[in-house]
Design a protein around this motif. Structure first.
Motif, mmCIF file in Angstrom:
data_model
loop_
_atom_site.group_PDB
_atom_site.id
_atom_site.type_symbol
_atom_site.label_atom_id
_atom_site.label_comp_id
_atom_site.label_asym_id
_atom_site.label_seq_id
_atom_site.Cartn_x
_atom_site.Cartn_y
_atom_site.Cartn_z
ATOM 1 N N ALA A 121 0.898 -1.323 -0.168
ATOM 2 C CA ALA A 121 0.112 0.001 0.039
ATOM 3 C C ALA A 121 0.693 1.311 -0.021
ATOM 4 O O ALA A 121 0.191 2.322 -0.187
ATOM 5 N N GLY A 122 2.271 1.053 0.213
ATOM 6 C CA GLY A 122 2.845 2.493 -0.108
ATOM 7 C C GLY A 122 3.588 2.820 1.254
ATOM 8 O O GLY A 122 4.187 3.988 1.312
ATOM 9 N N TYR A 123 3.438 1.906 2.216
ATOM 10 C CA TYR A 123 4.006 2.613 3.487
ATOM 11 C C TYR A 123 5.793 2.432 3.546
ATOM 12 O O TYR A 123 5.902 1.495 3.017
ATOM 13 N N ASP A 124 6.149 3.363 3.949
ATOM 14 C CA ASP A 124 7.638 3.222 4.146
ATOM 15 C C ASP A 124 8.387 2.483 5.374
ATOM 16 O O ASP A 124 9.580 1.905 5.279
ATOM 17 N N TYR A 125 7.971 2.707 6.419
ATOM 18 C CA TYR A 125 8.079 2.355 7.980
ATOM 19 C C TYR A 125 7.050 1.708 8.589
ATOM 20 O O TYR A 125 5.868 1.703 8.347
ATOM 21 N N SER A 165 12.141 -10.829 6.898
ATOM 22 C CA SER A 165 12.255 -12.108 6.149
ATOM 23 C C SER A 165 11.299 -12.327 5.189
ATOM 24 O O SER A 165 11.362 -12.999 4.097
ATOM 25 N N ILE A 166 10.222 -11.585 5.345
ATOM 26 C CA ILE A 166 8.897 -11.612 4.370
ATOM 27 C C ILE A 166 8.549 -10.444 3.619
ATOM 28 O O ILE A 166 7.699 -10.443 2.822
ATOM 29 N N THR A 167 9.450 -9.445 3.796
ATOM 30 C CA THR A 167 9.268 -8.133 3.097
ATOM 31 C C THR A 167 10.309 -7.622 2.543
ATOM 32 O O THR A 167 11.277 -8.350 2.655
ATOM 33 N N ASN A 168 10.107 -6.577 1.554
ATOM 34 C CA ASN A 168 11.480 -6.644 0.500
ATOM 35 C C ASN A 168 11.909 -5.090 0.748
ATOM 36 O O ASN A 168 12.793 -4.621 0.412
ATOM 37 N N LYS A 169 10.711 -4.118 1.035
ATOM 38 C CA LYS A 169 11.187 -2.640 1.036
ATOM 39 C C LYS A 169 10.830 -1.998 2.563
ATOM 40 O O LYS A 169 11.301 -0.856 2.684
ATOM 41 N N LEU A 170 9.837 -2.590 3.145
ATOM 42 C CA LEU A 170 9.458 -2.223 4.537
ATOM 43 C C LEU A 170 10.724 -1.870 5.460
ATOM 44 O O LEU A 170 11.272 -2.797 5.776
ATOM 45 N N LYS A 171 10.780 -0.570 5.919
ATOM 46 C CA LYS A 171 11.823 -0.353 7.099
ATOM 47 C C LYS A 171 11.214 -0.729 8.463
ATOM 48 O O LYS A 171 10.200 -0.266 8.601
ATOM 49 N N LEU A 172 11.978 -1.163 8.973
ATOM 50 C CA LEU A 172 11.556 -1.782 10.426
ATOM 51 C C LEU A 172 12.199 -1.070 11.718
ATOM 52 O O LEU A 172 13.167 -1.197 11.879
#
Length: 362
Positions: free
Chosen positions: A43-47, A75-82
């Motif tokens: 959906a376009g969230y960054d963090y 391990s299941i995401t590609n772009k989302l910063k944690l």
């Protein structure tokens, strides 16, 4: 000014993001949080911001630990910063620097940290740790951040502080981001603002009015300039997007009408105690009403309640006063996260483009 970024609260504690008995379609377990992370990323969230909680304050009976869950979501995401939240005092900064470096390696450079100085006395005394008074907690947090940065950027770290000691300590491998791994921090007090100006990358603000936000931004910006630094600004807001403003406001009224009164009062008493030792005798929630505390970071105050158009317009107003990142909480996580991403974020980007075009023509 850069493009606005978006973060969402990860509901890794039970009870959702509001202290209300109104039924929520929000869960705290791993399977649910996997779904939410994938929805948010698409959906376009960054963090994503993972809360840290160890005792059942405001009714949060079950809690998943932040950095452990962040590693699983990496391990299941590609772009989302944690962004993993951490309490100095419950963790040693050298150990946590290693944990964050590991998360950054696992995620390919997507780790961040929110250093939370702490307001819940029982979490410290319950684990046999001393409860420092307010300004001392922020002094400890500042040292914590100094150790993190040194561990990430220096071959070896030697540090002699009032709270921490490091003796020629190595850290390998370094984070993918090196010493640039983003550090977030909140707090409304003078000590919090001064700390943000000296050592943090992002200053998180509880929900507020535009005037309230602008006052904080101007103050921290001025303090940071004296340190030869720049700080970015993030705001908390509870988002209710519905087809009409009337529907959105009605849900807000229903949430407050079904508030868990005992849990809200318990939270209010705990944060009041935590804030009493500031020089002004005011802590982070000193001016929060009962209704504000139903969303425990004053998220209703920010005004992200209405149609997608109304909320996007409100977010642009936040950008105009200097906000860099908007952190959202939601009621029914699965559908509300998706709706915010599909309806609000694209509208904000359109409005940002128009704003840029108008400033260039002027």
């Amino acid at each position: 000014m850069g493009t606005l970024q978006f973060a969402y609260w990860v509901p890794n504690v039970s009870g959702g993001l509001v202290v209300s008995k109104l039924p929520q379609r929000t869960d705290w377990n791993y399977e649910a949080n996997k779904r939410y992370a994938l929805i948010a990323e698409k959906a376009g969230y960054d963090y994503a911001l993972l809360q840290t909680r160890f005792f059942a304050s405001y009714g949060a009976e079950n809690q998943l630990e932040a950095i452990t869950l962040a590693s699983a979501l990496a391990s299941i995401t590609n772009k989302l910063k944690l962004i993993s939240a951490v309490h100095p005092g419950l963790w040693h900064p050298g150990v946590y620097a290693k944990m964050l470096a590991t998360l950054d390696q696992i995620s390919g450079g997507r780790a961040a940290v929110n250093v939370v100085s702490g307001w819940f006395k029982q979490e410290f005394t319950g684990y046999g740790e001393p409860w420092l008074e307010h300004d001392e907690r922020y002094r400890r947090s500042e040292e914590f951040i100094q150790v993190l940065r040194s561990m990430w950027s220096q071959e070896e770290t030697t540090f002699k502080g009032d709270f921490y000691r490091m003796n020629e300590a190595p850290l390998k491998p370094k984070p993918v981001q090196g010493g640039q791994l983003p550090i977030f921090q909140g707090g409304n007090s003078a000590a919090a603002k001064q700390m943000a100006a000296r050592v943090s990358d992002y200053y998180f603000m509880n929900g507020n009015t535009l005037e309230g936000f602008k006052k904080q931004i101007d103050e921290v910006r001025e303090l940071a300039a004296k340190e030869g630094r720049k700080v970015k600004f993030a705001v908390n807001g509870f988002a209710i997007i519905r087809d009409t403003e009337k529907e959105a406001v009605q849900l807000l009224r229903d949430i407050v009408a079904h508030a868990d009164v005992d849990a809200v009062k318990g939270f209010r008493d705990a944060v009041k105690q935590a804030g009493q030792s500031t020089q002004s005798k005011e802590g982070m929630w000193a001016n929060s009403s009962f209704e504000d505390l139903v969303q425990y970071n004053d998220g209703f105050k920010t005004g992200l309640i209405g149609t997608a158009e109304q909320v996007a317009t409100r977010i642009i107003e936040l950008k105009k006063i200097g906000v860099d990142l908007v952190l959202t909480g939601h009621f029914h996580y699965e559908e509300d996260l998706q709706r915010f991403g599909e309806e609000v974020i694209p509208l904000v980007k359109q409005k940002e483009l128009k704003l840029l075009e108008s400033s260039v023509t002027v």
